[in-house]
Design a protein around this motif. Structure first.
Motif, PDB file in Angstrom:
ATOM      1  N   LEU A 192      32.959  72.870 -18.631  1.00 28.95           N
ATOM      2  CA  LEU A 192      32.239  71.471 -18.596  1.00 28.95           C
ATOM      3  C   LEU A 192      32.268  70.968 -16.962  1.00 28.95           C
ATOM      4  O   LEU A 192      31.140  70.555 -16.474  1.00 28.95           O
ATOM      5  CB  LEU A 192      32.878  70.479 -19.378  1.00 28.95           C
ATOM      6  N   PRO A 193      33.355  70.981 -16.580  1.00 33.01           N
ATOM      7  CA  PRO A 193      33.236  70.550 -14.954  1.00 33.01           C
ATOM      8  C   PRO A 193      32.067  71.459 -13.945  1.00 33.01           C
ATOM      9  O   PRO A 193      31.529  70.862 -13.318  1.00 33.01           O
ATOM     10  CB  PRO A 193      34.602  70.728 -14.212  1.00 33.01           C
ATOM     11  N   HIS A 194      32.239  72.678 -14.244  1.00 26.20           N
ATOM     12  CA  HIS A 194      31.253  73.468 -13.541  1.00 26.20           C
ATOM     13  C   HIS A 194      29.631  73.158 -13.925  1.00 26.20           C
ATOM     14  O   HIS A 194      28.909  73.207 -13.351  1.00 26.20           O
ATOM     15  CB  HIS A 194      31.365  75.135 -13.751  1.00 26.20           C
ATOM     16  N   VAL A 195      29.503  72.880 -15.368  1.00 25.35           N
ATOM     17  CA  VAL A 195      28.132  72.746 -15.575  1.00 25.35           C
ATOM     18  C   VAL A 195      27.921  71.250 -15.149  1.00 25.35           C
ATOM     19  O   VAL A 195      26.724  71.457 -14.611  1.00 25.35           O
ATOM     20  CB  VAL A 195      28.238  72.847 -17.376  1.00 25.35           C
ATOM     21  N   LEU A 196      28.459  70.365 -15.183  1.00 23.28           N
ATOM     22  CA  LEU A 196      28.173  69.186 -14.528  1.00 23.28           C
ATOM     23  C   LEU A 196      27.796  69.175 -13.363  1.00 23.28           C
ATOM     24  O   LEU A 196      26.873  68.814 -12.794  1.00 23.28           O
ATOM     25  CB  LEU A 196      29.386  68.007 -15.040  1.00 23.28           C
ATOM     26  N   THR A 197      29.110  69.830 -12.477  1.00 23.97           N
ATOM     27  CA  THR A 197      28.761  69.889 -11.077  1.00 23.97           C
ATOM     28  C   THR A 197      27.426  70.642 -10.734  1.00 23.97           C
ATOM     29  O   THR A 197      26.677  70.278  -9.605  1.00 23.97           O
ATOM     30  CB  THR A 197      29.964  70.565 -10.259  1.00 23.97           C
ATOM     31  N   SER A 198      27.033  71.877 -11.051  1.00 22.57           N
ATOM     32  CA  SER A 198      26.044  72.646 -10.989  1.00 22.57           C
ATOM     33  C   SER A 198      25.043  71.763 -11.359  1.00 22.57           C
ATOM     34  O   SER A 198      23.839  71.900 -10.423  1.00 22.57           O
ATOM     35  CB  SER A 198      26.273  74.142 -11.338  1.00 22.57           C
ATOM     36  N   GLY A 199      24.808  71.381 -12.250  1.00 26.16           N
ATOM     37  CA  GLY A 199      23.617  70.329 -12.841  1.00 26.16           C
ATOM     38  C   GLY A 199      23.421  69.323 -11.713  1.00 26.16           C
ATOM     39  O   GLY A 199      22.230  69.268 -11.389  1.00 26.16           O
ATOM     40  N   ALA A 200      24.175  68.495 -11.259  1.00 29.82           N
ATOM     41  CA  ALA A 200      24.116  67.450 -10.404  1.00 29.82           C
ATOM     42  C   ALA A 200      23.604  68.109  -9.122  1.00 29.82           C
ATOM     43  O   ALA A 200      22.649  67.596  -8.428  1.00 29.82           O
ATOM     44  CB  ALA A 200      25.443  66.801 -10.018  1.00 29.82           C
ATOM     45  N   ILE A 201      24.013  69.373  -8.549  1.00 31.36           N
ATOM     46  CA  ILE A 201      23.998  69.921  -7.288  1.00 31.36           C
ATOM     47  C   ILE A 201      22.492  70.282  -7.499  1.00 31.36           C
ATOM     48  O   ILE A 201      21.408  70.123  -6.289  1.00 31.36           O
ATOM     49  CB  ILE A 201      24.891  70.984  -7.150  1.00 31.36           C
ATOM     50  N   ARG A 202      21.867  71.016  -8.587  1.00 34.59           N
ATOM     51  CA  ARG A 202      20.789  71.517  -8.557  1.00 34.59           C
ATOM     52  C   ARG A 202      19.722  70.394  -8.613  1.00 34.59           C
ATOM     53  O   ARG A 202      18.436  70.288  -8.013  1.00 34.59           O
ATOM     54  CB  ARG A 202      20.469  72.180  -9.776  1.00 34.59           C
ATOM     55  N   ALA A 203      20.079  69.228  -9.330  1.00 34.90           N
ATOM     56  CA  ALA A 203      19.196  67.935  -9.132  1.00 34.90           C
ATOM     57  C   ALA A 203      19.056  67.492  -7.793  1.00 34.90           C
ATOM     58  O   ALA A 203      17.777  67.221  -7.469  1.00 34.90           O
ATOM     59  CB  ALA A 203      19.900  66.992 -10.024  1.00 34.90           C
ATOM     60  N   LEU A 204      20.073  67.541  -6.944  1.00 36.89           N
ATOM     61  CA  LEU A 204      19.885  67.125  -5.621  1.00 36.89           C
ATOM     62  C   LEU A 204      19.145  67.982  -4.827  1.00 36.89           C
ATOM     63  O   LEU A 204      18.128  67.481  -3.868  1.00 36.89           O
ATOM     64  CB  LEU A 204      21.265  66.888  -4.831  1.00 36.89           C
ATOM     65  N   ALA A 205      19.445  69.517  -4.894  1.00 37.19           N
ATOM     66  CA  ALA A 205      18.390  70.437  -4.444  1.00 37.19           C
ATOM     67  C   ALA A 205      16.850  70.264  -4.802  1.00 37.19           C
ATOM     68  O   ALA A 205      16.083  70.245  -4.008  1.00 37.19           O
ATOM     69  CB  ALA A 205      18.742  71.710  -4.646  1.00 37.19           C
ATOM     70  N   PHE A 206      16.688  69.822  -5.904  1.00 35.00           N
ATOM     71  CA  PHE A 206      15.304  69.518  -6.498  1.00 35.00           C
ATOM     72  C   PHE A 206      15.033  68.301  -5.770  1.00 35.00           C
ATOM     73  O   PHE A 206      13.395  68.163  -5.490  1.00 35.00           O
ATOM     74  CB  PHE A 206      15.244  69.345  -8.046  1.00 35.00           C
TER      75      PHE A 206
END
Length: 165
Positions: free
Chosen positions: A9-23
């Motif tokens: 879960l921490p990786h999924v949340l982190t990677s999702g947030a980071i991908r959103a920022l990159a978008f």
């Protein structure tokens, strides 16, 4: 970060947030391109530039840079000078990585804190852009959040490196 597949879960949340920022960084860059195009067309063909293009460009560049910062940190894509690092022993490399990571975490936290203070000042004073009157405190707090998220990426990397070495 290494090319290992990470789960949890921490990786999924982190990677999702980071991908959103990159978008967000990509979307703001696209909007900046449109605004610049409209300004050039308006200026040279209609003798009427787009109002506020200069301040929109400044704001957009800040948002692009800070939005991309967590992504670059997460992917470990920072510019590195490794002429000393390559000459270290494996133990020296590990110590160097830990020291650099701790220093980077400290810098991100300090910069994030300083930017939060600037955001508080901007909010209290009602700081707005000159032409369009855009309130700046939201963008400033967003930049602080991106700094702190970048620091969190380094903390995650440090923990992962410590558990896999």
């Amino acid at each position: 970060m290494n090319n290992r597949t990470e789960t949890g879960l921490p990786h999924v949340l982190t990677s999702g947030a980071i991908r959103a920022l990159a978008f967000i960084a990509g979307a703001v860059l696209f909007l900046l391109m449109l605004a610049t195009f409209a300004d050039v067309v308006g200026r040279y063909f209609f003798n009427h530039p787009l109002l506020g293009t200069y301040e929109l460009t400044q704001l957009a560049l800040a948002l692009i840079i800070f939005s991309a910062l967590p992504w670059v940190t997460w992917k470990s894509e920072h510019v590195e000078i490794d002429f000393v690092y390559t000459r270290l022993s494996p133990r020296g490399k590990k110590v160097n990585r830990i020291c650099v990571d701790l220093l980077v975490i400290g810098i991100f936290v300090l910069v994030g804190y300083a930017v939060i203070l600037q955001g508080i000042k901007a909010q209290a004073s009602g700081l707005v852009t000159e032409d369009l009157g855009i309130e700046l405190y939201g963008a400033i707090f967003y930049m602080a959040l991106c700094c702190l998220m970048s620091g969190l990426m380094v903390v995650q990397k440090l923990i992962k490196d410590a558990t896999h070495d």
